[in-house]
Design a protein around this motif. Structure first.
Motif, PDB file in Angstrom:
ATOM      1  N   THR A   1       0.818  -1.206   0.000  1.00  0.00           N
ATOM      2  CA  THR A   1       0.000   0.000   0.000  1.00  0.00           C
ATOM      3  C   THR A   1       0.856   1.262   0.000  1.00  0.00           C
ATOM      4  OG1 THR A   1      -1.686  -1.228   1.201  1.00  0.00           O
ATOM      5  CG2 THR A   1      -1.930   1.155   1.156  1.00  0.00           C
ATOM      6  N   MET A   2       1.932   1.245   0.788  1.00  0.00           N
ATOM      7  CA  MET A   2       2.755   2.452   0.892  1.00  0.00           C
ATOM      8  C   MET A   2       4.000   2.427   0.027  1.00  0.00           C
ATOM      9  SD  MET A   2       2.608   3.858   4.756  1.00  0.00           S
ATOM     10  CE  MET A   2       2.314   2.558   5.918  1.00  0.00           C
ATOM     11  N   ASN A   3       4.358   1.254  -0.477  1.00  0.00           N
ATOM     12  CA  ASN A   3       5.591   1.125  -1.283  1.00  0.00           C
ATOM     13  C   ASN A   3       6.820   1.644  -0.545  1.00  0.00           C
ATOM     14  OD1 ASN A   3       7.096   0.304  -3.474  1.00  0.00           O
ATOM     15  ND2 ASN A   3       6.789   2.173  -4.646  1.00  0.00           N
ATOM     16  N   ARG A   4       6.906   1.341   0.735  1.00  0.00           N
ATOM     17  CA  ARG A   4       8.067   1.812   1.490  1.00  0.00           C
ATOM     18  C   ARG A   4       9.324   0.996   1.183  1.00  0.00           C
ATOM     19  NH1 ARG A   4       9.309   2.855   6.226  1.00  0.00           N
ATOM     20  NH2 ARG A   4       8.320   1.149   7.351  1.00  0.00           N
ATOM     21  N   ASP A   5       9.147  -0.198   0.599  1.00  0.00           N
ATOM     22  CA  ASP A   5      10.332  -1.016   0.301  1.00  0.00           C
ATOM     23  C   ASP A   5      11.036  -0.555  -0.973  1.00  0.00           C
ATOM     24  OD1 ASP A   5       8.100  -1.838  -1.170  1.00  0.00           O
ATOM     25  OD2 ASP A   5       8.838  -3.886  -1.385  1.00  0.00           O
ATOM     26  N   ASN A   6      10.327   0.199  -1.803  1.00  0.00           N
ATOM     27  CA  ASN A   6      10.950   0.674  -3.039  1.00  0.00           C
ATOM     28  C   ASN A   6      10.720   2.163  -3.217  1.00  0.00           C
ATOM     29  OD1 ASN A   6      12.198  -1.567  -4.566  1.00  0.00           O
ATOM     30  ND2 ASN A   6      10.177  -2.487  -4.311  1.00  0.00           N
TER      31      ASN A   6
END
Lengths: 556, 449, 478
Positions: free
Chosen positions: A533-538
């Motif tokens: 949902t947040m795309n914090r890994d990329n």
């Protein structure tokens, strides 16, 4: 020569903070340095038991007596950190009657109030106890929040003029011949509160006297000045349950053994523990069998644990010490007593003492003894007042009694907030601003988070230990982000992002040990929320190369 | 008497609903039933239809999002669900979805991914997006005002705006935090915000004298803060039943385009997607039984037909009926073909304990390390084995046993119950559910003709 | 003074000859005994510890999105807070339940929504009981009013002895005004009419079962409402089941407890449940399955009893209780029997509302499926919203507005539907449907009876038709 400070305390655990408070209250100029956040070492990695002394009533009656005395003191001066849960030493059919009798007599010898309950009476106190628990001894064990207690000591030290410097790692002792006159610290580049120095810089802090209160790390500090401090670090596992299955401390009534205690701690119950010597307090194996043993063995006392959810496990390292030449092989047999090593007397190197061994419950008495020793060195005559002066948050015990204010919060949230903040509750929670709950699992509101940020800056782990936010069953999955949001606009976007990453990773570290059943589902949901949902890994904000937005759909 | 149908789909999420709809489309007069125990994970998710945002296996280092997911599908590993169904099936499934979604979703005009701002402040690649987010695309260079609310702590608009700039977005973004008119308590649920706007309830607001409609009041609250920006982004709470009307009213009053930023659970766009799917199920004549779990099954007795009297060892069993539990009563449901779409670890189709990882209804084989300390890696965003837990299907999407033979001849699996892909890292969750749901449902429908 | 008010001063009669329901009389209803007496849920525990139930929660908020109250009223913090969060924050000695728990309508939608099986309604029921026990004054208007509403069954027998008088008195505006002023019962609603002949009276007059069958027996749990108010529903059930060759038994019974759970009157509920479990277990022992026509009754026996009580046979009774239509679907070829049947114009178009308590049992889809088998019926589902009345909830003056706000969506959908007749299986939902749209509301069993050609000639008057207002005067309410 002019020193930066009169006394320099190394280590921001319970002992160090206790010493800093004690000396500051006597009017001594104190600086405390800590490598990470307060309680990062052993203090923040304990089971939270406020000993009645019952556990030592057979094996070490001197310790037991000291425990019951300090137990009574802490109930007075730190009421907002202590929960008077009471404790039970429970006996199963296979446990020895002889030891049960010894335990009871030992308690009475040490003036520890002790009552024998039948199995049925014990189950009335704790309905989830196993049906075949045959008897129990009731003692005044309690639960204590080591984070809050430690932070309250540091806060009070600062109020009395001390400088408390976290994220400042000692990289060298300053030694001139046979005199130690200070330390060199490196200011960490993490997102902590650094009001004095920029991250990554080093600073020399000189002092008339240095107190090495680094516990399990005391040997490493000593080695910087070629001093041999033979600490024998011993690790123990603590497994945290998602809810309180018990509201009383449950001890297994048998001689020392692994997995023999359950401590109700805030909203959770903590299972403990093991006792195994390690060579490096920063690097030791954290193993599956230890976690499994906690659950399997303690299920014998509280069967519901078998199926209950655990949210994480963590390991702590005891700073065990015995005088050279004692020669104890098994770490479980090493005394829990503390030792004050005056390096002048011991090694002919002046300006520093090391403090090793000991236990959390008696931190204040230890701090008093060391402070007396330091004051004698410095020629200060002021007496210790720490046993009589309540800590910040415990000045007025009435707040935890009937009629506590709800500050417009829902009942249980108001209650928990009041329990955490004690007499500071009104200062913190009385606000005309909207005060939504930021961490739902633990019922922590924005006002309390902001208060913690005031104290500790952008280090969200420091906010966590002050508030318990992100320590509930989602392990930060749903609130780390909200906590980070609270840092803005005081801190810039990059600092906030780093603080969030650091907290999220720290939560994962402990959660890895609880990855099955409901907690594995939780972990996957957390991962999906943060990655999908947040795309914090990329996150392109962390990219070195600029993302080419024009290549993507710009709308119909 | 068992409740009897032709195709029985177990699971009511995106994969299950798609399977049931596909089965219904395949066969004119077959009876399709969908049994779902609890509500689906749709409302946990953003409502975006991700197909493929990042190539798997390259999470260590920062990587660029994929602009064209279809070209990237080719290079996926053989075991990936997309490879199992084939790339054409992915396109067909997306077209099928476009038809169901009608004008509720956008993005079908191009093969390219869109970059949608997230409530964490960055952007994420996705293939289809709710129309409510369409005006907010990050490749659109119009300046943007983001609006957050004091009582919704999970979206900090000024921080998100700063974050978008850090991510190099090609527009100026600014954020403001305001008070939501008509919300009295700090812990009001997002459904309350949506309801206020849906029903345009009368509210009091400092910006307007006397009472006014909630939509007007919200616009009046935002207006003084609008400074030339041509679009305004809100957290995704702009209505549940009437989102288009809410956006239109706000847009008219603000003189700017209005969009939503997808949020975490509970997600209004996810709820709207669920409603859309269930309306489609009703229109398609799919019978929906909800609130009851499938707890067990019986296979066709080997000697029931006499055909298997040769006792061929490798004969794959067929499911005769499943048992639905209703408050302790065991209700048999029988069908010709079954689709398993019970979800993964979050949807509870995949379960675990300290020793094992299992599929809960049919006990289909779920590959996993025997040591649970091998289920994870130390970096929270590393290549997590647990994220890949699920059943292994053949090309027909039938779950395979340890011997590589299908567990049952008439059971197919779809969605997150499938293993060997990490939807969170790849941003492929909805796409895999659609593609596998579409194929499983189509094949099941064809098989019972 | 109306019957309704007198009931409170007189104390409730313990037993009614017409039903023989054996609930013990109340010692503490208003006798000034406000000492804390914990609800003895389990014999050995003072209260239930539901904290372990929080273990299942992974914070997804699915429950919150299903809460009809939280959607229209921010004062209610939602089921996640009232359930797992509040419980997890509790310690053994904490008794300060947040008062907002009284805003929960006990629709139980959160239960069937939760993807993780958190025992939400059990948590709410227990917390509510604790709140009422600890924090609610036993002299407060709300307490007395809730007690009265929860124990509707106590009031009903008296009213039904003089149904025409009761119907008129209840309908008088002065009665309603008094109800609102003195009790906080909304004056907006029409009190339900009492049947001129209760179902049990009819059953006795009829001579009991018309079919005897050792192999096919059911024990009918009719609940209060179809006994006192809508006896036509109960009669329809008897005829439909007899059509399929079942021997119908009508055991002694008490209220199912639903209104008591909803009002935190767990002690009252426990007494009622004890009677029901004992009587129904005996019927099961005689080879009967328990059948309920009201979705809240079946819900209560199936789910809430095992969650809240542990009398002997509680589980057995729960596992052998069925919804009336569901049982026929599973044990008979119901759709086969309905193929080629038809009904008159009375039922040609129906706007069907699935009660929350049907939904929670996984039964929300079955009515439309069954109706589809009957020729000439066009039954349309009016959506999955809550009707908003939730038993006694919408009767309270302070909840009326919320109740109508919740119902708005259902009213809109009913208006949009072709039909002018409503259909549902829940008595209070039907009150709300009628109240909001003016439609006549039918029960599914009545449609089945019509389709299967049940012999309706034997019946007396169906429901109590409006009493002639001329027969009474306002003086009766003085």
């Amino acid at each position: 020569m002019a020193h930066d400070t009169a006394v320099l305390v190394l280590g921001g655990g319970s002992t160090g903070c206790g010493i800093a408070r004690d000396l500051a209250m006597r009017g001594v100029d104190v600086t405390l340095v800590e490598r990470g956040t307060l309680t990062d070492g052993t203090t923040g990695r304990m089971h939270g038991l406020l000993h009645s002394g019952g556990r030592y009533a057979v094996s070490d009656q001197a310790s037991a007596t000291e425990c019951i005395e300090e137990n009574e003191v802490l109930r007075e001066i730190a009421s907002h950190c202590v929960e008077e849960t009471g404790g039970l030493f429970v006996q199963r059919p296979e446990d020895s009657d002889e030891y049960f009798r010894e335990k009871l007599e030992g308690c009475r010898d040490c003036d520890i109030p002790a009552t024998v309950l039948s199995g049925r009476e014990a189950r009335e106190v704790e309905p989830y106890l196993a049906d075949d628990v045959s008897r129990a001894i009731q003692v005044p064990d309690g639960a204590v929040d080591p984070f809050r207690l430690c932070v309250a000591n540091a806060l009070d030290a600062e109020r009395h003029g001390a400088r408390v410097e976290t994220h400042a790692e000692v990289i060298d002792l300053l030694r001139d011949g046979d005199d130690i006159y200070g330390v060199e610290v490196r200011h960490d580049s993490g997102p902590g509160k650094r009001t004095h120095k920029a991250p990554g810089t080093t600073e020399e802090i000189t002092a008339e006297y240095v107190v090495n209160a680094t516990g399990a790390w005391a040997g490493q500090i000593g080695a910087m000045a070629d001093l041999d401090v033979a600490v024998r670090p011993s690790k123990g596992v603590m497994t945290i349950m998602n809810v309180r299955q018990v509201d009383t401390v449950i001890n297994r009534c048998r001689p020392k053994g692994d997995a023999d205690i359950i401590v109700p701690h805030e909203t959770t119950a903590i299972l403990g523990t093991t006792d195994e010597e390690v060579s490096d307090p920063d690097d030791y194996p954290e193993e599956q069998w230890e976690v499994d043993m906690m659950i399997d063995t303690l299920t014998e006392l509280v069967p519901i644990l078998e199926e209950a959810r655990t949210i994480r496990s963590f390991w702590g390292v005891r700073p065990l010490y015995e005088p050279p030449g004692t020669g104890t092989q098994d770490s479980t047999d090493i005394t829990r007593d503390f030792f004050l090593l005056d390096h002048d007397e011991r090694d002919g190197v002046s300006g520093m003492s090391s403090i090793v061994g000991g236990k959390f419950t008696t931190y204040r008495a230890m701090a008093e003894e060391i402070s007396d020793h330091v004051c004698a060195k410095l020629g200060v005559s002021a007496a210790c007042a720490t046993a009589d002066e309540p800590l910040p948050g415990s000045e007025d015990v009435r707040v935890l009694e009937e009629g506590m204010d709800d500050f417009g919060l829902r009942s249980p949230i108001a209650r928990r907030s009041n329990q955490r903040l004690g007499s500071r509750a009104a200062d913190v929670l009385e606000t005309n601003e909207p005060n939504p709950v930021v961490c739902e699992c633990e019922g922590v509101t924005r006002a309390e988070i902001q208060d913690a940020i005031d104290q500790s800056g952008s280090d969200l782990n420091a906010v966590r230990i002050r508030t318990r936010a992100s320590m509930g069953n989602c392990q930060g999955g749903f609130c780390c982000q909200n906590m980070a949001n609270e840092l803005h606009p005081r801190y810039d976007e990059e600092t906030v992002r780093e603080a969030l990453d650091e907290l999220f990773q720290e939560r994962w570290k402990g959660e890895r040990h609880a990855l099955w059943g409901e907690q594995l589902s939780q972990a996957m949901l957390n991962y999906a929320l943060h990655a999908t949902t947040m795309n914090r890994d990329n996150d392109p904000a962390r990219e070195s190369t600029q993302l080419d937005y024009a290549q993507f759909d710009g709308g119909a | 008497m068992a409740i009897t149908d032709d195709v029985l789909v177990i699971g009511g999420g995106l994969a299950g609903a798609t399977a049931a709809l596909a089965a219904a489309e395949t066969t004119e007069d077959a009876r399709i039933r969908l049994v779902t125990y609890k509500q689906s994970t749709l409302r946990h998710a953003s409502g975006l239809i991700d197909v493929l945002g990042y190539a798997p296996g390259t999470t260590d280092d920062q990587q660029q999002p994929i602009a064209d997911p279809y070209t990237a599908l080719e290079s996926l590993p053989e075991s990936h669900p997309y490879q199992r169904v084939g790339i054409d099936a992915v396109r067909d499934a997306l077209a099928f979805f476009d038809e169901i979604a009608g004008d509720a979703y956008a993005g079908a005009h191009t093969d390219r991914n869109a970059l949608v701002p997230t409530h964490g402040g960055t952007v994420k690649p996705t293939a289809r997006y709710p129309v409510s987010t369409a005006e907010g695309l990050a490749s659109d260079d119009r300046d943007t005002l983001l609006v957050g609310f004091e009582t919704l702590p999970d979206f900090d608009a000024p921080l998100a705006a700063a974050h978008l700039e850090a991510a190099g977005a090609p527009f100026d973004a600014r954020g403001v935090t305001l008070s939501f008119p008509g919300i009295g308590r700090d812990d009001a649920k997002v459904t309350r915000y949506a309801h206020l706007l849906d029903h345009d309830e009368r509210v009091e607001t400092p910006s307007v004298t006397g009472e006014t409609g909630a939509r007007e009041a919200l616009a009046a609250t935002v207006n003084p803060h609008l400074d030339e920006e041509s679009r305004v982004g809100f957290p995704a709470i702009l209505g549940d039943a009437h989102p288009a009307a809410v956006r239109e009213a706000l847009s008219d009053a603000l003189g700017a385009a209005v969009f939503e930023v997808p949020m975490g659970p509970p997600s209004l766009p996810g709820l709207r997607l669920e409603d859309l799917l269930y309306d489609a199920l009703e229109s398609a004549g799919v019978r929906v039984t909800s609130g009851v779990p499938v707890v067990d099954y019986e296979t066709v007795a080997a000697d029931s037909t006499g055909e298997n009297s040769t006792a061929d060892e490798t004969t794959t069993a067929a499911i005769d009926h499943v048992i639905v539990d209703r408050n302790g009563a065991q209700i048999p449901h029988e069908a010709d073909q079954y689709v398993l779409a019970t979800g993964g670890l979050v949807g509870k189709g995949v379960e675990s304990n300290r020793e094992r990882v299992t599929e809960g209804i049919f006990d289909c084989y779920v590959p996993h390390a025997t040591d649970r300390y091998d289920w994870f890696v130390d970096d929270v965003f590393g290549e997590q084995p647990y994220a890949r837990f699920g059943v292994v299907p053949d090309e027909e999407l039938r779950p395979l046993g340890t011997d590589d033979n299908p567990e049952f001849s008439n059971l197919r699996a779809a969605g997150a119950v499938l293993g060997d892909y990490d939807y969170a890292a790849e941003k492929s969750g909805a796409g895999v559910s659609l593609a596998t749901g579409y194929v499983a449902g189509t094949r099941a429908g064809e098989a019972c003709q | 003074m109306s019957d309704a008010q007198r009931r409170i001063d007189d104390g409730a009669p313990g037993e009614q000859p017409s039903t023989g329901g054996a609930d013990g009389s109340d010692s503490d209803s208003d006798s000034g005994n406000d000492e804390f007496e914990p609800v003895q849920v389990f014999p050995e525990a003072e209260e239930m510890d539901l904290r372990p139930g929080a273990d299942n929660c992974y914070k997804c908020s699915t429950c919150d999105t299903n809460c009809p109250v939280a959607e229209v009223d921010d004062e209610f913090p939602g089921p996640k807070f009232q359930g797992p969060e509040q419980w997890r924050l509790k310690r053994q000695d904490d008794h300060d339940i947040d008062d907002s728990v009284m805003k929960c309508s006990n629709c139980m939608r959160c239960d069937s929504a939760c993807p993780s099986s958190v025992p939400l309604s059990q948590m709410h029921n227990t917390a509510r009981a604790e709140y009422v026990e600890e924090n609610m004054s036993k002299f407060s208007r709300e307490y007395l009013r809730n007690r009265l509403l929860a124990n509707y069954r106590r009031l009903a027998p008296l009213a039904s002895m003089f149904p025409r008088t009761a119907n008129v008195v209840m309908g008088l505006s002065v009665t309603k005004w008094l109800g609102e002023k003195t009790l906080g019962i909304t004056s907006e609603r029409e009190f339900p009419e009492f049947a001129t002949e209760t179902f049990r009276e009819w059953w006795t007059d009829r001579g009991g079962a018309k079919v005897e069958n050792e192999d096919k027996r059911i024990a009918y749990f009719h609940g209060c409402y179809s006994n006192y108010n809508t006896s036509e529903v109960a009669k329809a059930l008897v005829r439909v089941y007899e059509h399929f060759g079942y021997e119908v038994m009508v055991p002694e019974q008490s209220c199912s407890g639903t209104p008591m759970f909803a009002n935190g009157m767990l002690e009252d509920a426990r007494r009622a449940a004890e009677t029901n479990v004992r009587e129904l277990a005996a019927a099961i022992e005689d080879g009967a399955a328990v059948i309920a026509s009201c979705s809240s009754c079946s819900m209560s026996i199936r789910q809430e009893y095992p969650e809240l009580f542990d009398f002997e046979d509680t589980e057995t009774v729960a596992a052998n209780t069925w919804d009336a239509v569901e049982y026929l679907r599973v044990h008979e070829d119901l759709t086969g029997a309905l193929e080629d049947t038809a009904v008159g114009d009375e039922f040609d178009e129906l706007a069907y509302h699935a009660p929350c308590h049907s939904r929670n049992q996984g039964l929300d889809g079955q009515t439309i499926e069954v109706m589809d088998a009957i020729d000439g019926i066009d039954a349309q589902d009016v959506g999955d919203s809550c009707s908003g009345i939730s038993g006694t909830y919408g009767w309270k003056a302070e909840n009326y507005e919320t109740s109508m706000k919740i119902g708005e969506e259902m009213f809109e959908h009913m208006d949009a539907a072709e039909a002018e007749t409503g259909l549902t299986e829940c008595p209070t939902c039907s009150m709300q449907m009628e109240h909001g749209t003016g439609y006549e509301i039918k029960h599914t069993l009545e449609v089945l009876e019509a389709a299967l050609g049940g012999d309706r000639a034997e019946s007396g008057a169906g429901s109590g038709s409006n009493a002639d207002a001329g027969t009474t005067t306002a003086t009766e309410s003085n």
